[in-house]
Scaffold this motif. Structure first.
Motif, PDB file in Angstrom:
ATOM      1  N   ASP A 124       5.406  11.251  -4.191  1.00  0.00           N
ATOM      2  CA  ASP A 124       5.947  10.849  -5.189  1.00  0.00           C
ATOM      3  C   ASP A 124       5.588   9.262  -6.303  1.00  0.00           C
ATOM      4  O   ASP A 124       5.911   9.606  -7.792  1.00  0.00           O
ATOM      5  N   ALA A 125       4.899   8.290  -6.468  1.00  0.00           N
ATOM      6  CA  ALA A 125       4.034   7.238  -7.045  1.00  0.00           C
ATOM      7  C   ALA A 125       2.584   8.099  -7.617  1.00  0.00           C
ATOM      8  O   ALA A 125       2.035   7.392  -8.044  1.00  0.00           O
ATOM      9  N   GLY A 126       2.405   9.232  -7.496  1.00  0.00           N
ATOM     10  CA  GLY A 126       0.909   9.823  -7.956  1.00  0.00           C
ATOM     11  C   GLY A 126       0.084   9.613  -6.746  1.00  0.00           C
ATOM     12  O   GLY A 126      -0.844  10.066  -6.602  1.00  0.00           O
ATOM     13  N   GLY A 127       0.309   9.513  -4.840  1.00  0.00           N
ATOM     14  CA  GLY A 127      -0.073   8.347  -4.005  1.00  0.00           C
ATOM     15  C   GLY A 127      -0.956  10.715  -3.551  1.00  0.00           C
ATOM     16  O   GLY A 127      -0.113  11.307  -3.978  1.00  0.00           O
ATOM     17  N   THR A 128      -1.818  10.396  -2.657  1.00  0.00           N
ATOM     18  CA  THR A 128      -1.513  11.903  -2.076  1.00  0.00           C
ATOM     19  C   THR A 128      -1.137  11.518  -0.279  1.00  0.00           C
ATOM     20  O   THR A 128      -0.809  10.945   0.425  1.00  0.00           O
ATOM     21  N   LYS A 129      -0.372  12.735   0.164  1.00  0.00           N
ATOM     22  CA  LYS A 129       0.677  12.689   1.549  1.00  0.00           C
ATOM     23  C   LYS A 129      -0.842  12.515   2.602  1.00  0.00           C
ATOM     24  O   LYS A 129      -0.482  12.095   3.373  1.00  0.00           O
ATOM     25  N   LYS A 172       0.787  -1.174   0.215  1.00  0.00           N
ATOM     26  CA  LYS A 172      -0.101  -0.244  -0.267  1.00  0.00           C
ATOM     27  C   LYS A 172       0.797   1.006   0.050  1.00  0.00           C
ATOM     28  O   LYS A 172       0.301   2.302  -0.567  1.00  0.00           O
ATOM     29  N   ALA A 173       2.202   1.233   0.250  1.00  0.00           N
ATOM     30  CA  ALA A 173       2.874   2.453   1.082  1.00  0.00           C
ATOM     31  C   ALA A 173       3.505   2.826  -0.572  1.00  0.00           C
ATOM     32  O   ALA A 173       3.963   4.153  -0.990  1.00  0.00           O
TER      33      ALA A 173
END
Length: 79
Positions: free
Chosen positions: A36-41, A29-30
């Motif tokens: 940096d991989a397009g996810g949100t903070k 999941k991380a």
């Protein structure tokens, strides 16, 4: 969050899981939700917090009182 919600955040069916299963779910999941991989903070922080809470629940192995270095094992000082 309760443990069930933490398990769901990591993609686990139940909060009762082996340490290896919790770690594998967290890493999966991380990696996908990292900023940096397009996810949100926010999503990444939620996953980190869930892993910290679940990781302490399933990690029951006693910690070693010895440390190892390149030169070999050394005893940690309690002073």
């Amino acid at each position: 969050m309760d443990l069930q919600k933490d398990a769901q955040a990591l993609g686990l069916e139940s909060p009762v899981a082996t340490p290896a299963a919790v770690r594998a779910a967290y890493l999966r999941k991380a990696k996908a939700s990292h900023p940096d991989a397009g996810g949100t903070k926010q999503e990444f922080q939620t996953i980190q917090a869930a892993y910290e809470r679940l990781g302490t629940q399933v990690d029951t192995k006693p910690r070693s009182t010895r440390a190892t270095t390149r030169g070999g094992p050394t005893t940690l000082s309690t002073e």
